[in-house]
Design a protein around this motif. Structure first.
Motif, PDB file in Angstrom:
ATOM      1  N   LEU A  93       4.989   4.183  17.116  1.00 26.93           N
ATOM      2  CA  LEU A  93       4.215   2.891  17.338  1.00 26.93           C
ATOM      3  C   LEU A  93       2.868   3.677  16.343  1.00 26.93           C
ATOM      4  O   LEU A  93       2.271   2.401  16.172  1.00 26.93           O
ATOM      5  N   TYR A  94       2.820   4.389  17.203  1.00 24.27           N
ATOM      6  CA  TYR A  94       1.221   5.839  16.858  1.00 24.27           C
ATOM      7  C   TYR A  94       1.169   4.826  15.075  1.00 24.27           C
ATOM      8  O   TYR A  94      -0.132   4.821  14.716  1.00 24.27           O
ATOM      9  N   GLU A  95       2.080   5.880  14.807  1.00 18.94           N
ATOM     10  CA  GLU A  95       2.525   5.628  13.245  1.00 18.94           C
ATOM     11  C   GLU A  95       2.951   4.216  12.640  1.00 18.94           C
ATOM     12  O   GLU A  95       1.725   3.694  11.455  1.00 18.94           O
ATOM     13  N   ARG A  96       2.980   3.041  13.179  1.00 15.80           N
ATOM     14  CA  ARG A  96       2.555   1.273  12.323  1.00 15.80           C
ATOM     15  C   ARG A  96       1.410   0.813  12.812  1.00 15.80           C
ATOM     16  O   ARG A  96       0.770   0.553  11.742  1.00 15.80           O
ATOM     17  N   VAL A  97       0.696   1.631  14.076  1.00 15.19           N
ATOM     18  CA  VAL A  97      -0.373   1.048  14.018  1.00 15.19           C
ATOM     19  C   VAL A  97      -1.423   1.879  13.116  1.00 15.19           C
ATOM     20  O   VAL A  97      -2.387   1.349  12.339  1.00 15.19           O
ATOM     21  N   LYS A  98      -1.338   2.960  13.189  1.00 19.36           N
ATOM     22  CA  LYS A  98      -2.201   3.090  12.202  1.00 19.36           C
ATOM     23  C   LYS A  98      -2.046   3.608  10.574  1.00 19.36           C
ATOM     24  O   LYS A  98      -2.980   2.818   9.999  1.00 19.36           O
ATOM     25  N   LYS A  99      -1.001   2.964  10.158  1.00 20.01           N
ATOM     26  CA  LYS A  99      -0.579   1.972   8.713  1.00 20.01           C
ATOM     27  C   LYS A  99      -1.128   1.013   8.872  1.00 20.01           C
ATOM     28  O   LYS A  99      -1.510   0.240   7.988  1.00 20.01           O
ATOM     29  N   GLN A 100      -1.004   0.331   9.697  1.00 19.79           N
ATOM     30  CA  GLN A 100      -2.146  -1.444  10.093  1.00 19.79           C
ATOM     31  C   GLN A 100      -2.637  -1.177   9.960  1.00 19.79           C
ATOM     32  O   GLN A 100      -3.853  -1.876   9.048  1.00 19.79           O
ATOM     33  N   GLU A 101      -3.719   0.047  10.672  1.00 19.88           N
ATOM     34  CA  GLU A 101      -5.052  -0.031  10.760  1.00 19.88           C
ATOM     35  C   GLU A 101      -5.975   0.373   9.265  1.00 19.88           C
ATOM     36  O   GLU A 101      -6.784  -0.418   8.658  1.00 19.88           O
ATOM     37  N   GLU A 102      -4.880   1.179   8.142  1.00 17.56           N
ATOM     38  CA  GLU A 102      -5.119   1.653   7.064  1.00 17.56           C
ATOM     39  C   GLU A 102      -4.687   0.471   6.096  1.00 17.56           C
ATOM     40  O   GLU A 102      -5.811   0.252   5.644  1.00 17.56           O
ATOM     41  N   THR A 106      -7.687  -0.958   3.734  1.00 13.95           N
ATOM     42  CA  THR A 106      -7.933  -0.918   2.260  1.00 13.95           C
ATOM     43  C   THR A 106      -8.172  -2.639   2.140  1.00 13.95           C
ATOM     44  O   THR A 106      -8.712  -2.674   0.731  1.00 13.95           O
ATOM     45  N   ALA A 107      -7.445  -3.846   2.384  1.00 15.16           N
ATOM     46  CA  ALA A 107      -7.116  -4.850   2.312  1.00 15.16           C
ATOM     47  C   ALA A 107      -8.802  -4.950   1.412  1.00 15.16           C
ATOM     48  O   ALA A 107      -9.187  -6.275   0.948  1.00 15.16           O
ATOM     49  N   GLN A 108     -10.157  -4.825   2.686  1.00 15.52           N
ATOM     50  CA  GLN A 108     -11.035  -4.657   3.203  1.00 15.52           C
ATOM     51  C   GLN A 108     -11.662  -4.702   1.385  1.00 15.52           C
ATOM     52  O   GLN A 108     -13.004  -5.671   0.737  1.00 15.52           O
ATOM     53  N   THR A 109     -11.307  -3.978   1.255  1.00 18.92           N
ATOM     54  CA  THR A 109     -11.911  -2.811  -0.053  1.00 18.92           C
ATOM     55  C   THR A 109     -11.475  -3.070  -1.519  1.00 18.92           C
ATOM     56  O   THR A 109     -11.915  -2.844  -2.673  1.00 18.92           O
ATOM     57  N   LEU A 110     -10.408  -3.862  -1.397  1.00 17.36           N
ATOM     58  CA  LEU A 110     -10.516  -3.520  -3.091  1.00 17.36           C
ATOM     59  C   LEU A 110      -9.868  -5.364  -3.440  1.00 17.36           C
ATOM     60  O   LEU A 110      -9.980  -5.696  -2.710  1.00 17.36           O
ATOM     61  N   THR A 111     -10.072  -5.295  -4.455  1.00 16.37           N
ATOM     62  CA  THR A 111      -9.899  -6.245  -5.416  1.00 16.37           C
ATOM     63  C   THR A 111      -8.150  -7.152  -5.252  1.00 16.37           C
ATOM     64  O   THR A 111      -7.287  -5.904  -4.640  1.00 16.37           O
ATOM     65  N   LYS A 112      -7.727  -8.153  -5.970  1.00 13.91           N
ATOM     66  CA  LYS A 112      -6.514  -9.294  -5.036  1.00 13.91           C
ATOM     67  C   LYS A 112      -6.232  -7.935  -6.875  1.00 13.91           C
ATOM     68  O   LYS A 112      -4.793  -8.273  -6.108  1.00 13.91           O
ATOM     69  N   GLU A 113      -6.176  -7.694  -7.292  1.00 12.33           N
ATOM     70  CA  GLU A 113      -5.511  -6.839  -8.237  1.00 12.33           C
ATOM     71  C   GLU A 113      -5.069  -6.239  -7.736  1.00 12.33           C
ATOM     72  O   GLU A 113      -3.965  -5.214  -7.853  1.00 12.33           O
ATOM     73  N   GLU A 114      -6.291  -4.796  -7.257  1.00 12.57           N
ATOM     74  CA  GLU A 114      -6.123  -3.566  -6.547  1.00 12.57           C
ATOM     75  C   GLU A 114      -4.539  -3.913  -5.395  1.00 12.57           C
ATOM     76  O   GLU A 114      -3.964  -3.091  -5.423  1.00 12.57           O
ATOM     77  N   GLN A 115      -4.661  -5.369  -4.847  1.00  9.67           N
ATOM     78  CA  GLN A 115      -3.775  -5.370  -3.455  1.00  9.67           C
ATOM     79  C   GLN A 115      -2.743  -5.372  -3.691  1.00  9.67           C
ATOM     80  O   GLN A 115      -1.899  -5.012  -3.161  1.00  9.67           O
ATOM     81  N   LEU A 116      -2.565  -6.329  -5.244  1.00  4.64           N
ATOM     82  CA  LEU A 116      -1.144  -7.092  -5.423  1.00  4.64           C
ATOM     83  C   LEU A 116      -0.683  -5.271  -5.869  1.00  4.64           C
ATOM     84  O   LEU A 116       0.527  -4.967  -5.643  1.00  4.64           O
ATOM     85  N   LEU A 117      -1.088  -4.246  -6.396  1.00  2.00           N
ATOM     86  CA  LEU A 117      -0.526  -3.587  -6.690  1.00  2.00           C
ATOM     87  C   LEU A 117       0.013  -2.408  -5.911  1.00  2.00           C
ATOM     88  O   LEU A 117       0.982  -1.702  -5.627  1.00  2.00           O
TER      89      LEU A 117
END
Length: 131
Positions: A93-102, A106-117
């Motif tokens: 559960l901790y790992e899942r929450v940590k991955k979701q937060e990461e 990441t999604a907030q700082t990346l461009t759409k192209e970077e998100q797709l990659l």
């Protein structure tokens, strides 16, 4: 000194520890009952009607109760396995929450192209991990 003790005793970790000890004691009683009243009679039945609680041998005046020891060992393994499963569940559960937060960060700082990659990379990792 009293003030320091109150500060220590009311701190969250101490209260969590106390709750854990109390729940652990109750859990130990449940496991002991499970082993003594359900598992060991069934094991004894499978082994030809042996009652493990009465198994012992005499050495001079002393009575070595190895049946009670066997029951205690079974108690230990059940408790240890239960705790292992619980800790494993919490870690997952901790790992899942940590991955979701990461992923959110990441999604907030990346461009759409970077998100797709990044999504493609994650999918490839998943495919590699699962046989």
């Amino acid at each position: 000194m009293w003030h320091e003790f109150k500060k220590f005793a009311v701190r969250g970790n101490v209260i969590d520890l106390a709750v854990g000890v109390i729940i652990g004691g109750a859990f130990g009683k449940i496991v002991s009952s499970l082993v003594n009243d359900i598992i060991m009679p069934l094991v004894g039945l499978l082994l030809g009607g042996i009652n493990f609680s009465n198994l012992s041998w005499k050495v001079g005046e002393a009575e070595v109760k190895y049946g009670a020891f066997i029951q205690t060992v079974v108690d230990f393994f059940i408790i240890a396995f239960s705790i292992f499963l619980f800790v494993k569940l919490l870690n997952n559960l901790y790992e899942r929450v940590k991955k979701q937060e990461e992923a959110k960060e990441t999604a907030q700082t990346l461009t759409k192209e970077e998100q797709l990659l990044t999504e493609i990379r994650d999918l490839l990792k998943q495919q590699k991990e699962t046989p």
